[in-house]
Enzyme design. Structure first.
Site, PDB file in Angstrom:
ATOM      1  N   CYS A  16       3.862   0.856  -7.665  1.00 48.00           N
ATOM      2  CA  CYS A  16       2.798   1.171  -6.972  1.00 48.00           C
ATOM      3  C   CYS A  16       3.145   1.571  -5.749  1.00 48.00           C
ATOM      4  O   CYS A  16       2.261   2.797  -5.442  1.00 48.00           O
ATOM      5  CB  CYS A  16       1.868  -0.067  -6.919  1.00 48.00           C
ATOM      6  SG  CYS A  16       2.295  -1.552  -5.801  1.00 48.00           S
ATOM      7  N   HIS A  42      -0.317  -4.874  -3.702  1.00 51.98           N
ATOM      8  CA  HIS A  42      -0.452  -3.703  -4.582  1.00 51.98           C
ATOM      9  C   HIS A  42      -0.935  -2.623  -3.982  1.00 51.98           C
ATOM     10  O   HIS A  42      -1.945  -2.797  -2.817  1.00 51.98           O
ATOM     11  CB  HIS A  42      -1.238  -4.298  -5.861  1.00 51.98           C
ATOM     12  CG  HIS A  42      -1.336  -3.278  -6.663  1.00 51.98           C
ATOM     13  ND1 HIS A  42      -0.478  -2.576  -7.543  1.00 51.98           N
ATOM     14  CD2 HIS A  42      -2.651  -2.277  -7.469  1.00 51.98           C
ATOM     15  CE1 HIS A  42      -0.858  -1.746  -8.334  1.00 51.98           C
ATOM     16  NE2 HIS A  42      -1.999  -1.390  -8.257  1.00 51.98           N
ATOM     17  N   HIS A  99      -3.468   4.538  -9.661  1.00 53.94           N
ATOM     18  CA  HIS A  99      -2.233   3.654  -8.972  1.00 53.94           C
ATOM     19  C   HIS A  99      -1.254   3.331 -10.154  1.00 53.94           C
ATOM     20  O   HIS A  99      -1.609   3.594 -11.338  1.00 53.94           O
ATOM     21  CB  HIS A  99      -2.663   2.182  -8.671  1.00 53.94           C
ATOM     22  CG  HIS A  99      -3.643   1.304  -9.757  1.00 53.94           C
ATOM     23  ND1 HIS A  99      -3.206   0.326  -9.989  1.00 53.94           N
ATOM     24  CD2 HIS A  99      -4.630   1.598 -10.421  1.00 53.94           C
ATOM     25  CE1 HIS A  99      -4.039  -0.308 -11.042  1.00 53.94           C
ATOM     26  NE2 HIS A  99      -5.236   0.567 -11.237  1.00 53.94           N
TER      27      HIS A  99
END
Length: 160
Positions: free
Chosen positions: A46, A104, A116
């Protein structure tokens, strides 16, 4: 009905034609594999995804982890989903068992969506911020560049 369809088509075309360069770059990597600790161009985790796209478009090297990127006060913090602008980075608390609120990272693409590298799905995907998992876990955003950013002002690192 015809007027509605015409207005909808105009909106869609404007969205496509006026997408931020960061969002355009991010979309080029849709469906590429998620691999932990990778930062492109063929696979990403990520924060590697956000790192790669921002570096490629703005020649700005972000810090490398979701934690470090999310807590980097070099860039203005965006407190709510409603304040996000296309191209802002978004951070989430996906591990509620720790005190860290930035586990994240992704790139906001507008219309309450972000792109993402998802470990759960194993690839780069687009997810919704309006409700559900990511809405509940949204921590904040970061605005890496302001509107009207001039490419002649690129640096290799804004923290210098």
């Amino acid at each position: 009905m015809k007027k509605f369809i015409c207005l909808l088509l105009i909106f869609i075309l404007q969205s496509i034609c006026f997408a931020s360069p960061l969002v355009e770059e991010a979309n080029l990597h849709f469906d590429k594999p998620y691999i932990y600790a990778m930062a492109g161009p063929n696979s990403f985790d990520c924060s590697g995804f956000t790192y790669y796209c921002v570096d490629k478009i703005y020649n700005i090297q972000l810090l490398r982890t979701a934690y470090d990127q999310g807590y980097d006060d070099t860039y203005p913090k965006i407190e709510t989903i409603e304040e996000l602008q296309e191209g802002d980075l978004v951070y989430f608390n996906t591990n509620r068992s720790d005190k860290d609120l930035s586990d994240h990272a992704g790139i906001y693409i507008g219309n309450n969506q972000f792109i993402h590298a998802s470990s759960a799905k194993g690839k780069v995907i687009i997810s919704n911020l309006s409700e559900g998992y990511y809405n509940e876990r949204f921590s904040w955003g970061r605005r890496i560049v302001e509107e009207g950013y001039n490419e002649s002002h690129q640096t290799t690192d804004q923290r210098k």
